[in-house]
Design a protein around this motif. Structure first.
Motif, PDB file in Angstrom:
ATOM      1  N   TYR A 130       0.756  -1.157  -0.338  1.00  0.00           N
ATOM      2  CA  TYR A 130       0.461  -0.556  -0.217  1.00  0.00           C
ATOM      3  C   TYR A 130       1.250   1.181   0.087  1.00  0.00           C
ATOM      4  O   TYR A 130       2.269   0.961   0.126  1.00  0.00           O
ATOM      5  CB  TYR A 130      -1.085   0.393   0.679  1.00  0.00           C
TER       6      TYR A 130
ATOM      7  N   ARG B 177      -7.224  -2.521   4.212  1.00  0.00           N
ATOM      8  CA  ARG B 177      -6.362  -3.189   5.655  1.00  0.00           C
ATOM      9  C   ARG B 177      -6.655  -3.087   6.738  1.00  0.00           C
ATOM     10  O   ARG B 177      -5.900  -3.857   7.950  1.00  0.00           O
ATOM     11  CB  ARG B 177      -4.937  -2.965   5.073  1.00  0.00           C
TER      12      ARG B 177
ATOM     13  N   ASP C  92      -4.715   4.926   0.521  1.00  0.00           N
ATOM     14  CA  ASP C  92      -3.101   4.134   0.599  1.00  0.00           C
ATOM     15  C   ASP C  92      -3.540   3.002   1.823  1.00  0.00           C
ATOM     16  O   ASP C  92      -3.247   2.656   2.735  1.00  0.00           O
ATOM     17  CB  ASP C  92      -1.947   5.299   1.615  1.00  0.00           C
TER      18      ASP C  92
ATOM     19  N   ILE D 113      -4.588  -2.133  -0.053  1.00  0.00           N
ATOM     20  CA  ILE D 113      -3.637  -2.849  -0.241  1.00  0.00           C
ATOM     21  C   ILE D 113      -4.325  -3.211  -1.654  1.00  0.00           C
ATOM     22  O   ILE D 113      -5.186  -3.927  -2.612  1.00  0.00           O
ATOM     23  CB  ILE D 113      -3.542  -3.879   0.692  1.00  0.00           C
ATOM     24  N   ARG D 114      -2.943  -3.531  -2.653  1.00  0.00           N
ATOM     25  CA  ARG D 114      -3.078  -3.864  -4.014  1.00  0.00           C
ATOM     26  C   ARG D 114      -1.622  -4.809  -4.095  1.00  0.00           C
ATOM     27  O   ARG D 114      -0.722  -5.119  -3.364  1.00  0.00           O
ATOM     28  CB  ARG D 114      -2.102  -2.428  -4.544  1.00  0.00           C
TER      29      ARG D 114
END
Length: 492
Positions: free
Chosen positions: A79, A135, A156, A159-160
């Motif tokens: 992230y 997250r 942010d 989570i990618r």
């Protein structure tokens, strides 16, 4: 019941059969588990369903690997760096989306972030073919980045996740949508519920390592599902653009009223006593509302209201009641207002069919092409009920508008979900703490009927076609989940 040994035996992670037939659920845990959990003896720390999920994987026909880490499916999970957000007005910055919107079929920006914010905007943009996880806060929901979300700037707090093989994205997405995968994501190794996850947490989550053929088949279904969602969003956009064209709404800023007094220290405007309509709250009389209605009068063939029988058959605001929730097999799915933008709402609440039978049939039940409008808290969210929600229920904070016929349902939805109708809905808000509107307010909302009947019919058809595509998208995703459960997890 605590077993007195100092090791964990995975084969002992089971729920005795006699506990299933009892109203009281119980199972055995080892002493070492209690010690590792800080000597806690409260049952909530040891989730029985999560233990069953772990046992299911150990007995599956495919060996398991971890999602992340060496040999895992994940290429990268991260992230963006945290930063101080500088919010600004629309048009002055970039559209900014929050984690709660990643599940929406077509999220609309609610916040806008200044270009002067000290952050890497490229890092915040979503990449197509990746997965998203929140997250913190609500842990568990997962989203797939298709054309709709590509390059959107998300918080942010999301989570990618990218993968070594592109087909693993749809495969992992489907796994995390199953009850088994979701339980293992949201609990730790002992079953304690997780309220915050980091990318490193994914390194310890097991997943069956199915054959490439199965993975690709599941991934193709998920890609197809999201392609249909993208197509539906495109159709909605086309219908909205056509409505704007017919009503000459080229730019929302163009109809902003000049009725505010120019030299006042605060925004000030005058209202005639004859126009008060028994409302003395300023928000009810904001000049933009009069400007929109005046504009509609210039270009529409006729202005009526939602309460007109040719527009709606009924407008229902359910009464408040004490809810009785039950297990899935004994109830009907129960949605909240924050979930109506989702294709497959994540709600796991089921309302008792036995205790609420009459209320469900008279007030709560949803039907295809019914229009839902949130009326409490966040007021003015609008949804066109898809086919697979038929028979489900929603809470009393959502007003149901039953269109007079399918020939008006799609058009009415496009109009009510537009930025021009929003002020006409929210003007009715009352309440000093929690914003509220009611069904009588909804009946009074002006609705323009177009001079060009052909364009109105086209708008209606585009909206209904978009709704059909969303239903088809749901079916494809459910098919992927069914394949995963039957062919990978061997759940009959």
């Amino acid at each position: 019941m605590v077993m007195q040994n100092n090791y964990i035996n995975d084969n002992s992670l089971h729920i005795p059969s006699d506990s299933r037939s009892s109203s009281l659920k119980w199972y055995k845990i080892t002493l070492s588990e209690v010690l590792k959990q800080g000597k806690r003896l409260d049952a909530s720390v040891y989730n029985s369903d999560a233990r069953q999920a772990q046992l299911l994987l150990t007995k599956g026909k495919f060996s398991t690997i971890n999602l992340g880490g060496p040999g895992g499916l994940i290429q990268r999970a991260f992230y963006p760096s945290r930063f101080k957000r500088v919010y600004c007005s629309k048009g002055s910055g970039k559209d900014f989306f929050l984690p709660s919107q990643m599940m929406d079929i077509c999220p609309k920006p609610e916040k806008f972030i200044s270009k002067s914010s000290n952050c890497d905007f490229d890092q915040l943009k979503l990449q197509r073919g990746t997965l998203l996880l929140s997250r913190s806060g609500t842990i568990g929901p997962v989203a797939y980045v298709s054309r709709t979300l590509e390059n959107k700037i998300f918080s942010d707090d999301v989570i990618r996740i990218s993968f070594e093989n592109s087909y693993d994205a749809g495969y992992v997405y489907t796994y995390l949508k199953t009850q088994t995968g979701n339980l293992l994501l949201t609990t730790n190794g002992y079953g304690s519920v997780i309220t915050h996850i980091e990318p490193e947490h994914l390194d310890s989550i097991p997943i069956p390592n199915a054959t490439t053929e199965i993975k690709k088949r599941i991934n193709d279904l998920i890609e197809g599902s999201y392609a249909l969602r993208d197509e539906s969003n495109k159709l909605i956009s086309e219908a909205t653009s056509l409505l704007k064209e017919e009503l000459h709404f080229t730019n929302f800023e163009d109809i902003q009223s000049n009725l505010y007094q120019q030299n006042a220290s605060v925004e000030t405007f005058n209202v005639k006593l004859s126009n008060l309509k028994n409302r003395v709250d300023a928000s009810f009389h904001v000049p933009i509302v009069d400007s929109i209605v005046e504009h509609l009068g210039k270009y529409a063939q006729k202005i009526t209201t939602i309460g007109d029988p040719q527009i709606s058959e009924d407008v229902i605001l359910p009464g408040r009641f004490k809810r009785i929730y039950v297990e899935r097999e004994y109830g009907v799915k129960f949605l909240g207002g924050k979930e109506i933008y989702q294709l497959d709402p994540t709600s796991e609440k089921y309302l008792s069919l036995t205790k609420h039978k009459d209320r469900i049939s008279d007030q709560l039940v949803l039907r295809e092409n019914m229009i839902l409008i949130t009326c409490s808290g966040t007021v003015g969210k609008v949804c066109l009920t898809p086919k697979h929600w038929t028979g489900w229920t929603a809470n009393q904070h959502i007003i149901r508008v039953t269109p007079a016929c399918d020939q008006i349902a799609g058009y009415l939805y496009i109009y009510l979900s537009s930025e021009y109708a929003k002020p006409l809905i929210t003007r009715f808000i009352y309440g000093s703490v929690v914003d509220e509107i009611d069904n009588n307010n909804i009946r009074q909302i002006p609705v323009p009927l177009l001079s060009n009947k052909s364009s109105q019919d086209t708008i209606n058809k585009l909206a209904l076609l978009a709704n059909d595509k969303r239903y088809s998208a749901y079916l494809l995703e459910q098919k992927a989940i069914e394949i995963f459960e039957k062919e990978v997890l061997s759940i009959s």
